[in-house]
Motif scaffolding. Structure first.
Motif, PDB file in Angstrom:
ATOM      1  N   SER A 177      25.289  34.411   1.018  1.00 55.21           N
ATOM      2  CA  SER A 177      23.942  34.936   0.756  1.00 55.21           C
ATOM      3  C   SER A 177      23.013  34.480   1.876  1.00 55.21           C
ATOM      4  O   SER A 177      22.781  33.275   2.032  1.00 55.21           O
ATOM      5  N   GLY A 219      20.109  32.859   0.255  1.00 50.89           N
ATOM      6  CA  GLY A 219      20.428  31.763  -0.652  1.00 50.89           C
ATOM      7  C   GLY A 219      19.902  31.992  -2.053  1.00 50.89           C
ATOM      8  O   GLY A 219      19.920  31.082  -2.888  1.00 50.89           O
ATOM      9  N   GLY A 227      28.803  27.590  -0.507  1.00 51.96           N
ATOM     10  CA  GLY A 227      27.775  28.574  -0.205  1.00 51.96           C
ATOM     11  C   GLY A 227      27.665  28.746   1.293  1.00 51.96           C
ATOM     12  O   GLY A 227      27.485  27.763   2.020  1.00 51.96           O
ATOM     13  N   LEU A 258      25.153  30.219   3.552  1.00 50.43           N
ATOM     14  CA  LEU A 258      23.762  30.562   3.259  1.00 50.43           C
ATOM     15  C   LEU A 258      22.927  30.621   4.527  1.00 50.43           C
ATOM     16  O   LEU A 258      23.415  30.357   5.616  1.00 50.43           O
ATOM     17  N   GLY A 270      18.632  27.554   2.378  1.00 46.81           N
ATOM     18  CA  GLY A 270      19.700  27.495   1.373  1.00 46.81           C
ATOM     19  C   GLY A 270      19.301  28.074   0.032  1.00 46.81           C
ATOM     20  O   GLY A 270      20.158  28.313  -0.818  1.00 46.81           O
ATOM     21  N   ALA A 284      27.426  23.297   1.014  1.00 44.32           N
ATOM     22  CA  ALA A 284      26.455  24.303   1.465  1.00 44.32           C
ATOM     23  C   ALA A 284      26.497  24.386   2.984  1.00 44.32           C
ATOM     24  O   ALA A 284      26.169  23.416   3.673  1.00 44.32           O
ATOM     25  N   THR A 309      24.552  26.039   5.425  1.00 42.30           N
ATOM     26  CA  THR A 309      23.271  26.732   5.532  1.00 42.30           C
ATOM     27  C   THR A 309      22.879  26.877   6.994  1.00 42.30           C
ATOM     28  O   THR A 309      22.612  25.884   7.670  1.00 42.30           O
TER      29      THR A 309
END
Length: 193
Positions: free
Chosen positions: A117, A120, A141, A143, A147, A157, A159
């Motif tokens: 995403s 995020g 994730g 991102l 995030g 994560a 990010t």
């Protein structure tokens, strides 16, 4: 037009350098999580919307097919590809549920569930990652920006510290390629299949 071309390449390079500095240790951690799961016989589930859906499919294809090495197929599924399932769940339960329902059906403890995403903040990705954690999956994730709401929901994560979606996506595909390369190098020695 030449100025715009130069600017895009400059911003792209700048984003990649920021990502390299910020994410190198986290990329190692993610590689370790992916290889641990694959060694244990688990699978990778991937999801995202729009360009991130295409990135999820690309990631799965590199793992199942191959990245650079001739080797056995690795179990990875993009949750973005079954139009009958996606439209049925969206129609019957709402679009926010399209990935969660698949995670509930397919994920098992020890699997790795990757949500992509750029903001995020994709609600359907967030709900699926929450479901994955409840099942006992490792969650990742991929991102952008800060995030968003997804960063605190995941175990790892990645990010990308940029604001513009195109540059975040460009960094995401670089990270995906890097992860595929590192997974192959870790799991398969030269000549090993």
């Amino acid at each position: 037009m030449g100025e715009q071309i130069d600017d895009h390449f400059f911003r792209h390079a700048e984003t990649l350098e920021l990502a390299r500095k910020a994410l190198a240790p986290t990329i190692v951690k993610c590689t370790e999580a992916l290889t641990h799961a694959l060694r244990a016989g688990n699978k990778i589930l991937l999801m995202g919307n729009g360009g991130s859906a295409a990135d999820a499919q690309h990631f799965a294809a590199e793992l199942v097919g191959r990245f650079l090495r001739e080797r056995r197929a690795l179990p990875a599924i993009a949750l973005t590809t079954d139009t009958s399932l996606l439209t049925a769940v969206a129609n019957d339960f709402g679009f926010e549920q399209v990935f969660k329902r698949q995670v509930e059906a397919l994920a098992r403890p020890g699997d790795v569930v990757v949500g992509i995403s750029t903001s995020g903040n994709s609600p359907n990705v967030a709900l699926a990652l929450e479901a994955a954690r409840a099942i006992g999956c490792m969650t990742v994730g991929l991102l952008g920006r800060d995030g968003g709401g997804i960063a605190p929901l995941v175990d790892i994560a990645l990010t990308v510290p940029a604001q513009q979606t195109p540059h975040i996506q460009e960094a995401h595909i670089t990270i995906i390629h890097l992860l595929c390369d590192l997974v192959e190098r870790t799991l398969f020695a030269e000549g090993e299949k």
